[in-house]
Design an enzyme around this catalytic site. Structure first.
Site, mmCIF file in Angstrom:
data_model
loop_
_atom_site.group_PDB
_atom_site.id
_atom_site.type_symbol
_atom_site.label_atom_id
_atom_site.label_comp_id
_atom_site.label_asym_id
_atom_site.label_seq_id
_atom_site.Cartn_x
_atom_site.Cartn_y
_atom_site.Cartn_z
ATOM 1 N N ASN A 10 0.823 -1.424 0.259
ATOM 2 C CA ASN A 10 0.008 -0.196 0.164
ATOM 3 C C ASN A 10 1.244 1.130 -0.222
ATOM 4 O OD1 ASN A 10 -1.917 1.653 0.394
ATOM 5 N ND2 ASN A 10 -2.541 1.357 2.659
ATOM 6 N N LYS A 12 0.067 4.444 -0.695
ATOM 7 C CA LYS A 12 -0.890 5.589 0.185
ATOM 8 C C LYS A 12 -0.534 6.353 -0.448
ATOM 9 C CE LYS A 12 -0.540 3.095 4.042
ATOM 10 N NZ LYS A 12 -0.209 3.528 6.021
ATOM 11 N N HIS A 96 -9.884 0.723 4.385
ATOM 12 C CA HIS A 96 -8.055 1.256 5.641
ATOM 13 C C HIS A 96 -8.325 1.906 6.514
ATOM 14 C CE1 HIS A 96 -4.178 2.302 6.166
ATOM 15 N NE2 HIS A 96 -3.800 1.203 5.799
ATOM 16 N N GLU A 98 -7.153 4.169 7.482
ATOM 17 C CA GLU A 98 -6.830 5.832 7.637
ATOM 18 C C GLU A 98 -8.380 6.657 6.552
ATOM 19 O OE1 GLU A 98 -2.972 5.479 5.474
ATOM 20 O OE2 GLU A 98 -2.620 5.104 6.981
ATOM 21 N N GLU A 168 -5.578 -5.434 10.717
ATOM 22 C CA GLU A 168 -4.863 -3.982 10.339
ATOM 23 C C GLU A 168 -4.471 -3.421 11.702
ATOM 24 O OE1 GLU A 168 -1.883 -2.767 6.645
ATOM 25 O OE2 GLU A 168 -4.062 -1.704 7.060
ATOM 26 N N GLY A 174 2.578 2.208 10.688
ATOM 27 C CA GLY A 174 3.399 3.207 10.520
ATOM 28 C C GLY A 174 3.572 3.855 11.609
ATOM 29 N N SER A 213 3.511 -2.060 10.055
ATOM 30 C CA SER A 213 4.511 -2.061 10.396
ATOM 31 C C SER A 213 5.162 -3.522 9.886
ATOM 32 C CB SER A 213 5.411 -1.592 12.008
ATOM 33 O OG SER A 213 4.444 -0.338 11.795
ATOM 34 N N GLY A 234 2.333 -1.163 4.236
ATOM 35 C CA GLY A 234 2.431 -0.027 3.953
ATOM 36 C C GLY A 234 4.310 0.460 3.631
ATOM 37 N N GLY A 235 4.769 1.123 4.313
ATOM 38 C CA GLY A 235 6.312 1.784 4.979
ATOM 39 C C GLY A 235 7.257 1.158 3.836
HETATM 40 P P1 PGA Z 1 2.734 0.058 7.410
HETATM 41 O O1 PGA Z 1 1.467 0.836 6.610
HETATM 42 O O2 PGA Z 1 3.166 -0.655 6.942
HETATM 43 O O3 PGA Z 1 3.422 0.965 7.054
HETATM 44 O O4 PGA Z 1 2.589 0.442 9.030
HETATM 45 C C1 PGA Z 1 0.808 -0.849 6.915
HETATM 46 C C2 PGA Z 1 -0.474 -0.044 6.401
HETATM 47 O O5 PGA Z 1 -1.115 0.729 6.570
HETATM 48 O O6 PGA Z 1 -1.437 -0.627 4.830
#
Ligand code: PGA
Length: 252
Positions: A10, A12, A96, A98, A168, A174, A213, A234-235
């Site tokens: 992802n 983002k 998600h 967010e 999640e 994050g 994470s 994500g990251g």
């Molecule tokens: P993250 O994000 O791996 O940076 O924690 C995961 C996500 O939001 O899908």
């Protein structure tokens, strides 16, 4: 159990078209031969076409991070599942955290979007997860079951089998904090139990990703859990080498 691992990135609101194209090409090289793992990336909608071009012919699916529940209309700023499919997208994210937190997306809206995705031929990943406050207040199960039940409430059993779930925990996204494999496994088993109760034994086939994470250093132990079928990253998906290392971890 024959669930094929599914690793999704992802991106983002990162990686504009030029950067996204570069990362997609690096990923294509890094992943190489056909793998026993399903892999997909979710660029910002503005970069989807660059990524589709860069990945043309590669075994990496592309998805959008958000779709509207309607295929078209007076919906300024929204993405259409039908249009995403016609561009060449295979997947979309729904719900998600967010989107839930920053755009106020409700479980009911997620239900409409999951149905809209499947009707358009896109495979949705429905994201569920509790906040730290909810976990501390002992509401974990109630929150997740509501997100699951309502999010999938518009589907027939055969449609539900085309959905991927992503667990999640909001407090792990994050933040560098990850659920322990035991914590994650416990929740995944709970989710799978409810899926089977609701949609029948076929729901054993539904893949449940863990997200929050995930990185090369912790992917193997999470992915070794019996009910963790992949990761939503994500990251660590923004760089081809770390994302490829997570895909490799899924190969066992
Ligand atoms: P993250 O994000 O791996 O940076 O924690 C995961 C996500 O939001 O899908």
């Amino acid at each position: 159990m024959g669930r094929r691992p599914f690793i999704a990135g992802n991106w983002k609101l990162n990686l504009g078209p030029a950067e996204a194209r570069a990362v997609a090409s690096q990923l294509r090289d890094a992943l190489g031969d056909p793998s026993p793992v399903t892999v997909a990336v979710f660029p910002t909608a503005l970069s989807v076409s660059a990524v589709l071009q860069a990945l043309d012919g590669a075994e990496v699916g592309v998805g959008v991070q958000e779709i509207a529940s309607q295929p078209s209309g007076a919906l300024t700023g929204a993405n259409s599942a039908v249009m995403a499919r016609s561009m060449g997208c295979t997947y979309c994210l729904v719900g998600h955290s967010e989107r839930r937190q920053l755009w106020g997306e409700t479980d009911e809206a997620c239900a409409d979007k999951v149905l809209a995705a499947l009707s358009a031929g896109l495979l949705p990943i429905l994201c569920v997860g509790e906040t730290l406050d909810q976990r501390r207040a002992g509401q974990l199960e109630a929150v997740l079951m509501r997100q699951l039940e309502v999010g999938l409430s518009k589907l027939q059993p055969d449609q539900a089998l085309s959905v991927t779930l992503a667990y999640e925990p909001v407090w792990a996204i994050g933040t560098g904090e990850t659920a322990t494999p035991e914590q994650a496994q416990e929740v995944h088993a709970l989710l799978r139990g409810r899926l089977v109760e609701r949609f029948g034994p076929g729901a054993e086939e539904v893949r449940i990703q863990y997200g929050g994470s995930v990185k090369p250093a912790n992917a193997s132990e999470l992915l070794a859990c019996p009910d963790i079928d992949g990761a939503l990253v994500g990251g660590a998906s923004l760089k081809a080498d770390s994302f490829a290392a997570i895909v490799q971890a899924a190969q066992g």
